[in-house]
Design a protein around this motif. Structure first.
Motif, PDB file in Angstrom:
ATOM      1  N   SER A 106       0.762  -1.202   0.112  1.00 57.30           N
ATOM      2  CA  SER A 106       0.060   0.207  -0.045  1.00 57.30           C
ATOM      3  C   SER A 106       0.878   1.375   0.004  1.00 57.30           C
ATOM      4  CB  SER A 106      -1.083  -0.129   1.108  1.00 57.30           C
ATOM      5  OG  SER A 106      -0.207   0.333   2.400  1.00 57.30           O
ATOM      6  N   LEU A 107       0.127   2.313  -0.323  1.00 58.21           N
ATOM      7  CA  LEU A 107       0.843   3.487  -0.401  1.00 58.21           C
ATOM      8  C   LEU A 107       0.272   4.599   0.618  1.00 58.21           C
ATOM      9  CD1 LEU A 107       1.068   4.460  -4.079  1.00 58.21           C
ATOM     10  CD2 LEU A 107       2.512   3.111  -2.905  1.00 58.21           C
ATOM     11  N   THR A 108       0.985   5.401   1.173  1.00 59.98           N
ATOM     12  CA  THR A 108       0.437   6.557   2.254  1.00 59.98           C
ATOM     13  C   THR A 108       0.621   7.851   1.658  1.00 59.98           C
ATOM     14  OG1 THR A 108       1.124   5.181   3.954  1.00 59.98           O
ATOM     15  CG2 THR A 108       0.830   7.594   4.237  1.00 59.98           C
ATOM     16  N   LEU A 109      -0.608   8.399   1.515  1.00 59.88           N
ATOM     17  CA  LEU A 109      -0.450   9.708   0.895  1.00 59.88           C
ATOM     18  C   LEU A 109      -0.170  10.916   1.733  1.00 59.88           C
ATOM     19  CD1 LEU A 109      -1.369  11.777  -1.773  1.00 59.88           C
ATOM     20  CD2 LEU A 109      -3.737  11.693  -0.652  1.00 59.88           C
ATOM     21  N   LEU A 110       0.900  11.391   1.645  1.00 54.57           N
ATOM     22  CA  LEU A 110       1.725  12.493   2.280  1.00 54.57           C
ATOM     23  C   LEU A 110       1.209  14.038   1.945  1.00 54.57           C
ATOM     24  CD1 LEU A 110       5.276  11.184   2.226  1.00 54.57           C
ATOM     25  CD2 LEU A 110       3.674  10.758   4.022  1.00 54.57           C
ATOM     26  N   ALA A 111       1.044  14.155   0.634  1.00 54.40           N
ATOM     27  CA  ALA A 111       0.681  15.403   0.325  1.00 54.40           C
ATOM     28  C   ALA A 111       0.097  15.670  -1.156  1.00 54.40           C
ATOM     29  CB  ALA A 111       1.550  16.629   0.236  1.00 54.40           C
ATOM     30  N   ARG A 112      -0.914  16.537  -1.359  1.00 58.50           N
ATOM     31  CA  ARG A 112      -1.344  16.543  -2.609  1.00 58.50           C
ATOM     32  C   ARG A 112      -0.444  16.980  -3.834  1.00 58.50           C
ATOM     33  NH1 ARG A 112      -7.035  19.365  -1.770  1.00 58.50           N
ATOM     34  NH2 ARG A 112      -5.698  21.076  -1.154  1.00 58.50           N
ATOM     35  N   SER A 113       0.372  17.768  -3.384  1.00 56.71           N
ATOM     36  CA  SER A 113       1.521  18.439  -4.333  1.00 56.71           C
ATOM     37  C   SER A 113       2.757  18.783  -3.534  1.00 56.71           C
ATOM     38  CB  SER A 113       0.926  19.743  -4.922  1.00 56.71           C
ATOM     39  OG  SER A 113       0.894  20.773  -3.885  1.00 56.71           O
ATOM     40  N   VAL A 114       3.646  18.997  -4.331  1.00 55.13           N
ATOM     41  CA  VAL A 114       5.228  19.356  -3.813  1.00 55.13           C
ATOM     42  C   VAL A 114       5.178  20.666  -3.024  1.00 55.13           C
ATOM     43  CG1 VAL A 114       7.322  20.213  -4.689  1.00 55.13           C
ATOM     44  CG2 VAL A 114       6.364  18.166  -5.584  1.00 55.13           C
ATOM     45  N   ASP A 115       4.338  21.656  -3.589  1.00 55.49           N
ATOM     46  CA  ASP A 115       4.038  23.035  -3.011  1.00 55.49           C
ATOM     47  C   ASP A 115       3.749  22.757  -1.700  1.00 55.49           C
ATOM     48  OD1 ASP A 115       5.417  23.932  -5.312  1.00 55.49           O
ATOM     49  OD2 ASP A 115       3.560  25.354  -5.624  1.00 55.49           O
ATOM     50  N   GLU A 116       2.445  22.084  -1.378  1.00 51.72           N
ATOM     51  CA  GLU A 116       1.906  21.786  -0.328  1.00 51.72           C
ATOM     52  C   GLU A 116       2.695  21.394   0.893  1.00 51.72           C
ATOM     53  OE1 GLU A 116      -2.743  21.737  -1.538  1.00 51.72           O
ATOM     54  OE2 GLU A 116      -2.086  20.227  -0.965  1.00 51.72           O
ATOM     55  N   TYR A 117       3.378  20.200   0.465  1.00 53.84           N
ATOM     56  CA  TYR A 117       4.334  19.709   1.186  1.00 53.84           C
ATOM     57  C   TYR A 117       5.655  20.409   1.581  1.00 53.84           C
ATOM     58  CZ  TYR A 117       6.782  15.514   3.172  1.00 53.84           C
ATOM     59  OH  TYR A 117       7.588  14.534   3.973  1.00 53.84           O
ATOM     60  N   LEU A 118       6.133  21.103   0.951  1.00 48.70           N
ATOM     61  CA  LEU A 118       7.253  21.983   1.106  1.00 48.70           C
ATOM     62  C   LEU A 118       6.669  23.102   2.131  1.00 48.70           C
ATOM     63  CD1 LEU A 118       9.098  23.059  -2.036  1.00 48.70           C
ATOM     64  CD2 LEU A 118       9.995  21.986   0.104  1.00 48.70           C
ATOM     65  N   HIS A 119       5.600  23.764   1.691  1.00 52.14           N
ATOM     66  CA  HIS A 119       4.898  24.796   2.740  1.00 52.14           C
ATOM     67  C   HIS A 119       4.832  24.063   4.067  1.00 52.14           C
ATOM     68  CE1 HIS A 119       1.637  28.299   2.866  1.00 52.14           C
ATOM     69  NE2 HIS A 119       2.293  28.135   4.188  1.00 52.14           N
ATOM     70  N   ARG A 120       4.239  22.953   4.359  1.00 50.29           N
ATOM     71  CA  ARG A 120       3.902  22.408   5.613  1.00 50.29           C
ATOM     72  C   ARG A 120       5.352  22.265   6.232  1.00 50.29           C
ATOM     73  NH1 ARG A 120       1.039  16.578   7.022  1.00 50.29           N
ATOM     74  NH2 ARG A 120       1.586  16.640   9.504  1.00 50.29           N
ATOM     75  N   LEU A 121       6.366  21.476   5.526  1.00 52.88           N
ATOM     76  CA  LEU A 121       7.722  21.343   6.365  1.00 52.88           C
ATOM     77  C   LEU A 121       8.086  22.746   6.755  1.00 52.88           C
ATOM     78  CD1 LEU A 121       9.256  18.851   4.015  1.00 52.88           C
ATOM     79  CD2 LEU A 121       8.215  18.492   6.096  1.00 52.88           C
ATOM     80  N   LEU A 122       8.125  23.643   5.930  1.00 52.46           N
ATOM     81  CA  LEU A 122       8.626  25.250   6.426  1.00 52.46           C
ATOM     82  C   LEU A 122       7.930  25.552   7.712  1.00 52.46           C
ATOM     83  CD1 LEU A 122       8.920  26.748   2.836  1.00 52.46           C
ATOM     84  CD2 LEU A 122      10.814  26.308   4.450  1.00 52.46           C
ATOM     85  N   ALA A 123       6.455  25.490   7.688  1.00 47.68           N
ATOM     86  CA  ALA A 123       5.742  25.904   8.527  1.00 47.68           C
ATOM     87  C   ALA A 123       6.070  25.314  10.104  1.00 47.68           C
ATOM     88  CB  ALA A 123       4.456  25.944   8.185  1.00 47.68           C
ATOM     89  N   GLU A 124       6.325  23.983   9.894  1.00 46.35           N
ATOM     90  CA  GLU A 124       6.501  23.059  10.839  1.00 46.35           C
ATOM     91  C   GLU A 124       7.735  23.328  11.612  1.00 46.35           C
ATOM     92  OE1 GLU A 124       4.152  18.927  10.192  1.00 46.35           O
ATOM     93  OE2 GLU A 124       6.108  19.067   9.364  1.00 46.35           O
ATOM     94  N   GLU A 125       8.747  23.552  10.856  1.00 44.18           N
ATOM     95  CA  GLU A 125      10.108  24.080  11.428  1.00 44.18           C
ATOM     96  C   GLU A 125       9.844  25.288  12.223  1.00 44.18           C
ATOM     97  OE1 GLU A 125      14.646  23.930   9.428  1.00 44.18           O
ATOM     98  OE2 GLU A 125      13.324  25.489   8.680  1.00 44.18           O
ATOM     99  N   ASP A 126       9.372  26.390  11.764  1.00 46.03           N
ATOM    100  CA  ASP A 126       9.127  27.550  12.003  1.00 46.03           C
ATOM    101  C   ASP A 126       8.580  27.473  13.572  1.00 46.03           C
ATOM    102  OD1 ASP A 126       9.420  30.258  12.244  1.00 46.03           O
ATOM    103  OD2 ASP A 126       7.667  30.608  11.588  1.00 46.03           O
ATOM    104  N   VAL A 127       7.510  26.681  13.499  1.00 47.67           N
ATOM    105  CA  VAL A 127       6.778  26.600  14.858  1.00 47.67           C
ATOM    106  C   VAL A 127       7.411  26.004  15.829  1.00 47.67           C
ATOM    107  CG1 VAL A 127       4.790  25.454  15.801  1.00 47.67           C
ATOM    108  CG2 VAL A 127       4.338  26.689  13.733  1.00 47.67           C
ATOM    109  N   LYS A 168      -4.540  27.417   5.667  1.00 48.05           N
ATOM    110  CA  LYS A 168      -3.748  28.254   4.761  1.00 48.05           C
ATOM    111  C   LYS A 168      -2.942  27.607   3.820  1.00 48.05           C
ATOM    112  CE  LYS A 168      -5.164  31.993   7.046  1.00 48.05           C
ATOM    113  NZ  LYS A 168      -5.565  33.216   6.310  1.00 48.05           N
ATOM    114  N   VAL A 169      -2.595  26.211   4.047  1.00 46.93           N
ATOM    115  CA  VAL A 169      -1.908  25.229   3.376  1.00 46.93           C
ATOM    116  C   VAL A 169      -2.475  24.462   2.483  1.00 46.93           C
ATOM    117  CG1 VAL A 169       0.350  24.023   3.390  1.00 46.93           C
ATOM    118  CG2 VAL A 169      -0.076  25.528   4.952  1.00 46.93           C
ATOM    119  N   GLY A 170      -3.292  23.528   2.897  1.00 42.39           N
ATOM    120  CA  GLY A 170      -3.855  22.313   2.125  1.00 42.39           C
ATOM    121  C   GLY A 170      -4.330  21.329   2.842  1.00 42.39           C
ATOM    122  N   MET A 171      -4.938  20.237   2.308  1.00 43.97           N
ATOM    123  CA  MET A 171      -5.494  19.094   2.841  1.00 43.97           C
ATOM    124  C   MET A 171      -4.281  18.111   2.926  1.00 43.97           C
ATOM    125  SD  MET A 171      -8.549  20.028   3.660  1.00 43.97           S
ATOM    126  CE  MET A 171      -9.424  18.384   3.860  1.00 43.97           C
TER     127      MET A 171
END
Length: 341
Positions: A106-127, A168-171
């Protein structure tokens, strides 16, 4: 999250160029603008970059990007892009990020797009600790997606970070599930079900069965909702079986009898037509195109592997799968699958 290491300014430019070329020339889909940036960020996280042609033991539609430690699974996982057979039918996530283990089902869906994933990683690091290796690796591309302090500026804090993500980022599947289970943990089953409904609807994750599988699991947790759990399990099985997290358990909840091939048929359009004709007496059968027949055959091949049957591995069905996509007139994806063998 894996550990973060200091990002090298000498990220392998040849590897990055290889990925971009592979996506465009072998997978024959538009390469995400920020894919090179994502590869740099993955290295900053501690991932090891993989060649995009290193597809042995992976789902036939996955383009590998990197490998990483999976402490919970006791091994290494592979992060990659999913190349849908018909990307135009998945406009909300035409080239999503997924993860799996080699020889996994099986596959695990991490993010719908590269941009949404990057945005999330940046925000997580900042917080968590403020700008660091991830934002340094992301550079100007990252600055276009997220500015330091952006979570707080939007009116959120660490405790409400998941709300920041969905507004603000995505689903993200894990976020949707965490929000629903959070309501349930607080004793609010109604809000948990509302959040689960929101997870499933509005075409947030087209072609993905996990949201419906989660709803089935939620009904079981709430209790006294067995029929709803069963029906939702059956609905989830109408999606690719490799998009489910717990196929065997979901199949059991569906109460569909027989082996995987028989279960697959029971959920098919032909089975529905046969059931309808037995009730109405009409023998009308909706005509099917050659493409529809071939696409169904291709989907069944992968579903049976996801069920632990059908040749035992995705590699074993690659040639036959490519042939079905060729019959369906999808030569690009057929050639893409052939390139993995």
């Amino acid at each position: 999250m894996v550990g973060v290491r200091k990002c090298s300014t000498r990220t392998n430019a040849i590897q990055i160029a290889e990925h971009a070329a592979y996506v465009s020339e072998v997978a024959v889909v538009s390469c995400p603008k920020r894919l090179p940036t994502l590869l740099k960020v993955l290295e900053a996280q501690g991932h090891s970059l993989l060649s995009p042609s290193d597809r042995a033991g992976l789902h036939p539609l996955v383009i590998p990007l990197s490998t990483f430690e999976e402490p919970a699974a006791g091994g290494r996982g592979v992060l990659g892009l999913l190349r849908w057979p018909q990307p135009n039918q998945h406009k909300a996530m035409p080239l999503p990020l997924v993860s799996m283990s080699r020889e996994g089902r099986s596959l695990t869906l991490l993010a719908r797009s590269v941009d949404e994933y990057l945005h999330r990683l940046l925000a997580e690091e900042d917080v968590k600790a403020g700008p660091g290796p991830i934002s340094a690796a992301a550079g100007d591309d990252g600055a276009e997606l997220y500015t330091a302090g952006g979570v707080e500026a939007a009116g959120f804090d660490a405790a409400k970070f998941n709300l920041y993500l969905v507004r603000k980022v995505g689903m993200f599947p894990d976020v949707c599930e965490a929000l629903s289970l959070g309501h349930l943990a607080r004793g609010d089953a109604t809000s948990a079900m509302v959040a689960s409904e929101w997870y499933m609807r509005n075409n947030h994750f087209p072609g993905w069965g996990r949201p419906y599988e989660f709803a089935s699991e939620l009904f079981q947790k709430i209790g006294k909702r067995g029929e709803e759990a069963r029906d939702m399990a059956r609905y989830s099985l109408r999606n690719p079986w490799w998009s489910l997290a717990h196929f065997d358990a979901t199949r059991a909840v569906s109460e569909l009898q027989g082996d995987a091939a028989q279960v697959h048929w029971q959920l098919s359009a032909e089975a529905t037509e046969a059931s309808t004709s037995s009730v109405t007496g009409f023998q009308y059968k909706e005509p099917r195109t050659e493409q529809e027949i071939a696409l169904d055959a291709a989907g069944k091949l992968m579903d049976l592997v996801a069920a632990g049957e059908g040749g035992g591995s995705y590699g074993a069905i690659a040639q036959q799968l490519a042939e079905e996509y060729q019959k369906a007139g999808l030569s690009d994806v057929a050639n893409f699958i052939k390139a993995s063998s």
